[in-house]
Design a protein around this motif. Structure first.
Motif, PDB file in Angstrom:
ATOM      1  N   ILE A 247     -29.653  15.681 -56.556  1.00  0.00           N
ATOM      2  CA  ILE A 247     -31.068  15.734 -56.944  1.00  0.00           C
ATOM      3  C   ILE A 247     -31.956  15.319 -55.778  1.00  0.00           C
ATOM      4  CG2 ILE A 247     -32.827  14.675 -58.416  1.00  0.00           C
ATOM      5  CD1 ILE A 247     -30.612  14.485 -60.609  1.00  0.00           C
ATOM      6  N   LYS A 248     -31.604  14.218 -55.124  1.00  0.00           N
ATOM      7  CA  LYS A 248     -32.381  13.765 -53.970  1.00  0.00           C
ATOM      8  C   LYS A 248     -32.404  14.812 -52.863  1.00  0.00           C
ATOM      9  CE  LYS A 248     -31.370   9.699 -52.449  1.00  0.00           C
ATOM     10  NZ  LYS A 248     -30.529   8.528 -52.078  1.00  0.00           N
ATOM     11  N   ALA A 249     -31.271  15.499 -52.676  1.00  0.00           N
ATOM     12  CA  ALA A 249     -31.206  16.518 -51.625  1.00  0.00           C
ATOM     13  C   ALA A 249     -32.028  17.745 -51.983  1.00  0.00           C
ATOM     14  CB  ALA A 249     -29.754  16.901 -51.375  1.00  0.00           C
ATOM     15  N   VAL A 250     -32.096  18.078 -53.260  1.00  0.00           N
ATOM     16  CA  VAL A 250     -32.948  19.197 -53.670  1.00  0.00           C
ATOM     17  C   VAL A 250     -34.417  18.838 -53.428  1.00  0.00           C
ATOM     18  CG1 VAL A 250     -33.670  20.657 -55.595  1.00  0.00           C
ATOM     19  CG2 VAL A 250     -31.269  20.002 -55.375  1.00  0.00           C
ATOM     20  N   GLN A 251     -34.771  17.603 -53.749  1.00  0.00           N
ATOM     21  CA  GLN A 251     -36.148  17.160 -53.520  1.00  0.00           C
ATOM     22  C   GLN A 251     -36.466  17.066 -52.034  1.00  0.00           C
ATOM     23  OE1 GLN A 251     -35.803  13.446 -55.753  1.00  0.00           O
ATOM     24  NE2 GLN A 251     -37.155  14.272 -57.344  1.00  0.00           N
ATOM     25  N   ASN A 252     -35.483  16.619 -51.256  1.00  0.00           N
ATOM     26  CA  ASN A 252     -35.666  16.436 -49.816  1.00  0.00           C
ATOM     27  C   ASN A 252     -34.322  16.641 -49.123  1.00  0.00           C
ATOM     28  OD1 ASN A 252     -36.285  15.713 -47.199  1.00  0.00           O
ATOM     29  ND2 ASN A 252     -36.351  13.512 -47.623  1.00  0.00           N
ATOM     30  N   GLU A 274     -26.704  27.705 -58.602  1.00  0.00           N
ATOM     31  CA  GLU A 274     -25.681  26.660 -58.580  1.00  0.00           C
ATOM     32  C   GLU A 274     -26.249  25.284 -58.923  1.00  0.00           C
ATOM     33  OE1 GLU A 274     -23.169  27.036 -55.134  1.00  0.00           O
ATOM     34  OE2 GLU A 274     -22.373  28.951 -55.856  1.00  0.00           O
ATOM     35  N   LEU A 275     -27.512  25.250 -59.275  1.00  0.00           N
ATOM     36  CA  LEU A 275     -28.085  24.055 -59.898  1.00  0.00           C
ATOM     37  C   LEU A 275     -28.060  24.176 -61.422  1.00  0.00           C
ATOM     38  CD1 LEU A 275     -31.164  23.319 -57.594  1.00  0.00           C
ATOM     39  CD2 LEU A 275     -28.895  22.255 -57.537  1.00  0.00           C
ATOM     40  N   SER A 276     -27.303  25.121 -61.928  1.00  0.00           N
ATOM     41  CA  SER A 276     -27.237  25.345 -63.374  1.00  0.00           C
ATOM     42  C   SER A 276     -26.715  24.124 -64.132  1.00  0.00           C
ATOM     43  CB  SER A 276     -26.357  26.558 -63.680  1.00  0.00           C
ATOM     44  OG  SER A 276     -25.066  26.397 -63.114  1.00  0.00           O
ATOM     45  N   GLY A 292     -39.246  19.200 -63.230  1.00  0.00           N
ATOM     46  CA  GLY A 292     -39.948  19.809 -62.110  1.00  0.00           C
ATOM     47  C   GLY A 292     -39.052  20.644 -61.216  1.00  0.00           C
ATOM     48  N   LEU A 293     -37.740  20.363 -61.242  1.00  0.00           N
ATOM     49  CA  LEU A 293     -36.783  21.148 -60.465  1.00  0.00           C
ATOM     50  C   LEU A 293     -36.246  22.329 -61.261  1.00  0.00           C
ATOM     51  CD1 LEU A 293     -34.754  18.207 -58.851  1.00  0.00           C
ATOM     52  CD2 LEU A 293     -36.702  19.458 -57.898  1.00  0.00           C
ATOM     53  N   ILE A 294     -36.134  22.144 -62.571  1.00  0.00           N
ATOM     54  CA  ILE A 294     -35.586  23.193 -63.425  1.00  0.00           C
ATOM     55  C   ILE A 294     -36.606  24.310 -63.668  1.00  0.00           C
ATOM     56  CG2 ILE A 294     -34.823  23.692 -65.779  1.00  0.00           C
ATOM     57  CD1 ILE A 294     -33.521  20.909 -65.828  1.00  0.00           C
ATOM     58  N   ALA A 295     -37.834  23.931 -64.008  1.00  0.00           N
ATOM     59  CA  ALA A 295     -38.832  24.903 -64.470  1.00  0.00           C
ATOM     60  C   ALA A 295     -39.032  26.088 -63.515  1.00  0.00           C
ATOM     61  CB  ALA A 295     -40.157  24.199 -64.750  1.00  0.00           C
TER      62      ALA A 295
END
Length: 319
Positions: A247-252, A274-276, A292-295
């Motif tokens: 999650i942290k890596a997706v954000q940053n 692959e974030l499913s 906020g990452l899913i939508a």
């Protein structure tokens, strides 16, 4: 006169087809030629040859998953029964990639059927008596695949999901237990900061493979809950640590430098489908970072997980 006869015959043919209910949807349920074996070259060895070799199986899976997504369960059962009667995918494998592909395919088939409405299953028990033993044979082949078992990495966790999914479907506790053992191998390997040492060794693909390894662990944990087993709590909440790392890596993405100094190279799908795993994970944890990452990424589609993961596992997000 000849043209008039042709027109009449065409009209009669169309009328007959309409009367029989033959339409595009039915055509989509036509069973493709079964594949006796899946034995492509390695994904990294020859990408073009790999893509060509797996295309028939992927096309079949796409058709199956689309039918499940639209609740065309008669179509789903027809497609699976056709390949089950041919004992598809269980032929010899000369390389190594085929073992992974067969494991992923069997996982997909089982996850589709685990969504089958109870009344549909009861009404089509004869078809399931053909399909389920075939899937069980795929699971046994996965369980016994030395090409997977010796790796001790994400592919073992995927094999674990295969075994738990098919074992749940077939009511085979031995397969479920074998799958849980493989998932626990992965959970045990998750470090203090969510890192997986074997995946760090993938160099500039380390972040991708951390994400890829997380998918089967989350979905296996979800299925394990049905057995009264809480994998989320094992190794002091290790799955949560790995999820937090991703999650942290997706954000940053730069945050992954805390794990390895190697600059990361992601596939286009790494931070998309692959974030499913976020769908069932959010449904369970309600982690406030996830909506906020899913939508913006919905809907998630993953061919290894039954197709539309959002439809199968997602919940409403806060407005």
């Amino acid at each position: 006169m000849h043209n008039r006869i042709i027109q009449l015959l065409s009209a009669v043919s169309v009328t007959m087809l309409m009367g029989l209910g033959i339409n595009h949807a039915v055509a989509a349920c036509a069973v493709p030629e079964p594949l006796k074996s899946i034995d492509p070259v390695g994904f990294y060895d020859d990408p073009a040859a790999y893509a060509q070799a797996v295309k028939p199986m992927r096309d079949y899976i796409y058709r199956l998953n689309k039918a499940a997504e639209s609740n065309q369960w008669t179509c789903v059962l027809t497609l699976l029964e056709g390949w089950a009667r041919a004992d598809s995918l269980l032929g010899p494998i000369s390389g190594y990639q085929g073992y992974y592909e067969r494991s992923w395919a069997g996982t997909d088939f089982a996850l589709v059927l685990l969504r089958l409405p109870k009344e549909v299953g009861e009404a089509n028990a004869d078809q399931l008596r053909v399909i389920t033993p075939w899937l069980t044979r795929i699971a046994i082949a996965t369980r016994d695949a030395d090409a997977i078992n010796h790796l001790h990495n994400n592919l073992v966790y995927w094999a674990g999901l295969n075994l738990v999914a098919i074992g749940t479907l077939a009511h085979r506790q031995d397969l479920i237990d074998a799958g849980l053992a493989r998932a626990r191998e992965g959970i045990h390997d998750i470090g203090l900061h969510g890192e997986l040492e074997r995946e760090i060794k993938r160099g500039d693909r380390a972040l991708h493979y951390h994400t890829f390894a997380l998918i089967p662990l989350v979905f296996t944990a979800e299925l394990a809950e049905r057995q009264g087993v809480n994998l989320y709590q094992e190794n002091h909440g290790a799955i949560g640590r790995l999820a937090n790392l991703v999650i942290k890596a997706v954000q940053n993405p730069d945050s992954f430098a805390e794990i390895t100094p190697v600059k990361q190279n992601l596939f286009p799908w790494t931070f998309q489908d692959e974030l499913s795993w976020m769908e069932p994970y959010y449904a369970r944890t309600r982690d406030s970072r996830l909506p906020g990452l899913i939508a913006p990424r919905r809907q998630f589609h993953e061919w290894r997980l039954g197709g539309n993961v959002t439809v199968a596992w997602g919940v409403a997000l806060p407005q």
